[in-house]
Motif scaffolding. Structure first.
Motif, mmCIF file in Angstrom:
data_model
loop_
_atom_site.group_PDB
_atom_site.id
_atom_site.type_symbol
_atom_site.label_atom_id
_atom_site.label_comp_id
_atom_site.label_asym_id
_atom_site.label_seq_id
_atom_site.Cartn_x
_atom_site.Cartn_y
_atom_site.Cartn_z
ATOM 1 N N LEU A 1 -34.540 13.356 63.815
ATOM 2 C CA LEU A 1 -34.552 14.372 64.864
ATOM 3 C C LEU A 1 -34.835 13.692 66.196
ATOM 4 N N GLU A 2 -34.498 14.367 67.275
ATOM 5 C CA GLU A 2 -34.807 13.876 68.624
ATOM 6 C C GLU A 2 -35.798 14.834 69.277
ATOM 7 N N THR A 3 -36.790 14.290 69.942
ATOM 8 C CA THR A 3 -37.707 15.149 70.686
ATOM 9 C C THR A 3 -37.171 15.364 72.099
ATOM 10 N N GLY A 4 -37.613 16.453 72.722
ATOM 11 C CA GLY A 4 -37.241 16.744 74.103
ATOM 12 C C GLY A 4 -38.417 16.525 75.022
ATOM 13 N N GLU A 5 -38.524 17.339 76.043
ATOM 14 C CA GLU A 5 -39.645 17.244 76.970
ATOM 15 C C GLU A 5 -40.894 17.848 76.340
ATOM 16 N N HIS A 6 -42.040 17.221 76.595
ATOM 17 C CA HIS A 6 -43.320 17.717 76.094
ATOM 18 C C HIS A 6 -44.387 17.424 77.144
ATOM 19 N N PRO A 7 -45.396 18.293 77.272
ATOM 20 C CA PRO A 7 -46.471 18.028 78.242
ATOM 21 C C PRO A 7 -47.151 16.672 78.047
ATOM 22 N N VAL A 8 -47.215 16.196 76.805
ATOM 23 C CA VAL A 8 -47.699 14.838 76.551
ATOM 24 C C VAL A 8 -46.480 13.922 76.662
ATOM 25 N N ALA A 9 -46.369 13.242 77.778
ATOM 26 C CA ALA A 9 -45.139 12.516 78.102
ATOM 27 C C ALA A 9 -44.741 11.505 77.039
ATOM 28 N N GLU A 10 -45.725 10.908 76.377
ATOM 29 C CA GLU A 10 -45.423 9.878 75.387
ATOM 30 C C GLU A 10 -44.683 10.421 74.171
ATOM 31 N N LEU A 11 -44.676 11.732 73.985
ATOM 32 C CA LEU A 11 -43.977 12.347 72.867
ATOM 33 C C LEU A 11 -42.534 12.701 73.209
ATOM 34 N N SER A 12 -42.196 12.618 74.460
ATOM 35 C CA SER A 12 -40.884 13.059 74.923
ATOM 36 C C SER A 12 -39.791 12.029 74.621
ATOM 37 N N HIS A 13 -38.615 12.541 74.284
ATOM 38 C CA HIS A 13 -37.395 11.742 74.129
ATOM 39 C C HIS A 13 -37.578 10.587 73.156
ATOM 40 N N GLN A 14 -38.052 10.932 71.974
ATOM 41 C CA GLN A 14 -38.227 9.961 70.908
ATOM 42 C C GLN A 14 -37.261 10.267 69.764
ATOM 43 N N ARG A 15 -36.738 9.217 69.167
ATOM 44 C CA ARG A 15 -35.913 9.345 67.965
ATOM 45 C C ARG A 15 -36.861 9.175 66.782
ATOM 46 N N ILE A 16 -37.042 10.245 66.003
ATOM 47 C CA ILE A 16 -38.057 10.235 64.950
ATOM 48 C C ILE A 16 -37.423 10.503 63.584
ATOM 49 N N HIS A 17 -38.180 10.172 62.528
ATOM 50 C CA HIS A 17 -37.655 10.291 61.168
ATOM 51 C C HIS A 17 -38.680 11.016 60.290
ATOM 52 N N PRO A 18 -38.808 12.343 60.501
ATOM 53 C CA PRO A 18 -39.859 13.106 59.804
ATOM 54 C C PRO A 18 -39.448 13.672 58.456
ATOM 55 N N TYR A 19 -38.148 13.707 58.155
ATOM 56 C CA TYR A 19 -37.643 14.286 56.905
ATOM 57 C C TYR A 19 -38.030 15.756 56.778
ATOM 58 N N THR A 20 -37.692 16.517 57.800
ATOM 59 C CA THR A 20 -37.858 17.967 57.795
ATOM 60 C C THR A 20 -36.901 18.576 58.797
ATOM 61 N N ASP A 21 -36.561 19.845 58.584
ATOM 62 C CA ASP A 21 -35.830 20.613 59.587
ATOM 63 C C ASP A 21 -36.705 21.706 60.191
ATOM 64 N N LEU A 22 -37.961 21.809 59.721
ATOM 65 C CA LEU A 22 -38.925 22.808 60.184
ATOM 66 C C LEU A 22 -38.455 24.245 59.944
ATOM 67 N N LEU A 23 -37.485 24.418 59.072
ATOM 68 C CA LEU A 23 -36.929 25.739 58.800
ATOM 69 C C LEU A 23 -37.459 26.291 57.483
ATOM 70 N N LEU A 24 -37.359 27.603 57.338
ATOM 71 C CA LEU A 24 -37.709 28.283 56.099
ATOM 72 C C LEU A 24 -36.547 28.207 55.116
ATOM 73 N N HIS A 25 -36.895 27.986 53.834
ATOM 74 C CA HIS A 25 -35.886 27.995 52.777
ATOM 75 C C HIS A 25 -36.449 28.727 51.564
ATOM 76 N N ASP A 26 -35.588 29.443 50.871
ATOM 77 C CA ASP A 26 -35.975 30.097 49.625
ATOM 78 C C ASP A 26 -36.090 29.024 48.549
ATOM 79 N N MET A 27 -37.295 28.857 48.027
ATOM 80 C CA MET A 27 -37.560 27.794 47.057
ATOM 81 C C MET A 27 -37.613 28.304 45.630
ATOM 82 N N GLY A 28 -37.213 29.543 45.413
ATOM 83 C CA GLY A 28 -37.100 30.055 44.062
ATOM 84 C C GLY A 28 -38.342 30.749 43.556
ATOM 85 N N ALA A 29 -38.191 31.405 42.411
ATOM 86 C CA ALA A 29 -39.256 32.246 41.861
ATOM 87 C C ALA A 29 -40.473 31.441 41.427
#
Length: 436
Positions: free
Chosen positions: A327-355
Motif C-alpha cells: 500500500l502507499e501512504t498519503g499525507e499525514h500530520p506526522v510527516a514521517e508517515l507520509s508518502h511511504q511504500r509499505i507492506h502490511p498485508y492488509t486491505d483494512l476492509l471487512l470480509h465475511d469469514m464464515g460461520a
C-alpha cells in the motif's frame, strides 16, 4: 553498497530487485523481543522526544483516585495500563483473568434490539455497557466473572495428516450469581499488536475505497468493504479502520476507547457526565503519538528458498486478495508517515469469514460474520514478543497453520487450497509467514 544489499536503503530509492522495506522509511532492523517497541528511525529529533513522552504514557500504571499520579482507574476495569494489555506492544494471551502479564481476552457485549445510546449500532447492556470489566478496585465489584473453556475438533489435510482446532466457550456470571440477558451478544477480543498503526492511518481513504468490491463485481468471490462507525469528535458517521471489526475511525478515538472501556478512565472523548475528564488531554495525545510513531520490523530470511516458495504459494492461493502486500501512504500530520511504500498485508476492509469465525455481534456496519483483514507484518515475531500468544480475534489459533485452517466464507477457497497442499508446501507457506 553492503547496506543497500541488506535492505537498509530508504523507500524512495527502492529498486525492483531491492528487498521490500515493510514500513518504508519507518522500518527498523530488529527481530528481538523488543522489535515492536522501537521508534520509527526516520523521526525528527522533536518527534523522538514526543515518542518518548508517549512511551511513558503507554507504560503508566493507573490507580484509583484521588491520587497525585495517574488517578482514575475503575471502579471496574480490565487492566491498569496500556502495556498491561499490549505487553511489549504485541498480542495478548488467550486466557481470562490474566496472571503475571494480564494480557487477557476482553469480552465485548451488546443487545440485538432496542434504541442505541450512540448511533454506531451497538446497544449497551444494562449494568455492563459494551464491554465486561472483570476486575475492580478495592471496595468495588467486577461487573461480571468470565470463565473460559475450549472445545476441540479434529480434522485432516488432504494427505491424511491430522490436525486439531479449538474454539472458545465462555460462561458469564453476574455479581449476584445470575446470568446476563439470554439475548445478549458477546464477542471475545484478543489485544492486537500495536506496531505499524500510524502508517495504516496514513493510507489515503481513496486508496481503500478503490479496493472495495461490496457486490463482488469482479466475480472473484471476495467482496471487501469499509466499515461505517460513529466518530465521537466529528459527531458523524465515518469509515472505520482500526480494531478487529474496524470499529474505530482513527487512532485517537481507539486510544480514548481503550482508556474508557479497558481502564474505566474518563477522557476528553469519553468524559464524565459533567464534561470533566480524569485523563489529561496531553496524556491522551502522547499515547496516540506513541502508537503512530512506532517502527515496523524488517522482514527476515528473504533469500531462503522455502520462504520464496511459500510466498509464491501465498499468492497462488489468493491470500493477497485480502492480505494486500503493498500500500502507499498519503499525507499525514506526522510527516514521517507520509508518502511511504509499505507492506502490511492488509486491505483494512471487512470480509465475511464464515460461520465458524462468526461472533454474531454486529459492530458499526460490520455483520456478525465480518472481520477486518488483519495486518500480517511482524507476524513471525509473535512468539518472540510474548510466547504462547494467540492468533485470530479470540486467540483460538495456537499456530499459524490453525489460523489458516479457521478461515472460511470469502477465504474458504484459499483455506481449502492450503489444506490440499503437500506437507512440504504447507511448511514453506508457514516459513513465509514467519519471515514477515
Amino acid at each position: 553498497m553492503l547496506l543497500w544489499l541488506m535492505g537498509c536503503g530508504g523507500t524512495q530509492a527502492e529498486a525492483p530487485e531491492a528487498p521490500p522495506r515493510a514500513g518504508g522509511d519507518a522500518t527498523i532492523d530488529d527481530r528481538t523481543s523488543r522489535a515492536f517497541a522501537q521508534a520509527a528511525p526516520n523521526l525528527s529529533e522533536e518527534h523522538i522526544a514526543l515518542h518518548r513522552e508517549g512511551d511513558a504514557a503507554f507504560a503508566a500504571v493507573f490507580v484509583p483516585g484521588p491520587a497525585p499520579v495517574n488517578p482514575g482507574l475503575g471502579p471496574a476495569y480490565n487492566n491498569a495500563s496500556c502495556n498491561g494489555c499490549h505487553l511489549r506492544n504485541g498480542r495478548g494471551m488467550p486466557v481470562m483473568g490474566g496472571g503475571p502479564t494480564r494480557t487477557q481476552l476482553l469480552v465485548r457485549v451488546s443487545l440485538p434490539d432496542g434504541t442505541p445510546e450512540h448511533p454506531n449500532g451497538a446497544v449497551p447492556v444494562p449494568g455492563l455497557g459494551l464491554q465486561i470489566q472483570d476486575q475492580a478496585v478495592y471496595g468495588a465489584s467486577p461487573e461480571a466473572t468470565v470463565t473460559l473453556a475450549w472445545e476441540e475438533r479434529a480434522g485432516a489435510y488432504a494427505d491424511g495428516t491430522a490436525y486439531g482446532l479449538r474454539s472458545p466457550r465462555i460462561t458469564i456470571t453476574l455479581p449476584d450469581g445470575s446470568s446476563p440477558p439470554a439475548n445478549m451478544l458477546t464477542s471475545l477480543r484478543l489485544p492486537p499488536p500495536v506496531v505499524g498503526l500510524g502508517l495504516l492511518e496514513a493510507v489515503d481513504l481513496a486508496t481503500l475505497r478503490a479496493l472495495e468490491d461490496p457486490t463482488d463485481a469482479d466475480g472473484d468471490g471476495i467482496s471487501g468493504r469499509l466499515n461505517t462507525v460513529w466518530d465521537v469528535q466529528k459527531l458523524a458517521l465515518a469509515p472505520g479502520r482500526f480494531g478487529w471489526k474496524a470499529n474505530s475511525p482513527n487512532l485517537r478515538q481507539q486510544s480514548a476507547e481503550a482508556y474508557f472501556n479497558d481502564m474505566g478512565i474518563t477522557n476528553p472523548l469519553f468524559p464524565d457526565p459533567d464534561g470533566s475528564a480524569e485523563l489529561p488531554v496531553a496524556t491522551l495525545d502522547a499515547a496516540v503519538f506513541y502508537a503512530q510513531s512506532l517502527g515496523v520490523p524488517a522482514r527476515t530470511a528473504l533469500g531462503d528458498a522455502a520462504v520464496k516458495r511459500g510466498e509464491v504459494k501465498f499468492k497462488d492461493l489468493g491470500c493477497v486478495t485480502c492480505h494486500r502486500d503493498t500500500l502507499e501512504t498519503g499525507e499525514h500530520p506526522v510527516a514521517e508517515l507520509s508518502h511511504q511504500r509499505i507492506h502490511p498485508y492488509t486491505d483494512l476492509l471487512l470480509h465475511d469469514m464464515g460461520a465458524d469465525l462468526a461472533d454474531g455481534r454486529p459492530d458499526g456496519d460490520a455483520t456478525g460474520a465480518e472481520w477486518r483483514t488483519a495486518p500480517l507484518w511482524g507476524l513471525g515475531l509473535t512468539q518472540t514478543i510474548l510466547p504462547y500468544s494467540g492468533y485470530l480475534h479470540d486467540g483460538r489459533a495456537r499456530t499459524l497453520e490453525e489460523a489458516v485452517l479457521w478461515h472460511g466464507g470469502e477465504a474458504e477457497r484459499a483455506r481449502e487450497g492450503f489444506r490440499q497442499l503437500s506437507a512440504s508446501d504447507r511448511d514453506a507457506l508457514v516459513r513465509f509467514l514467519q519471515s514477515l
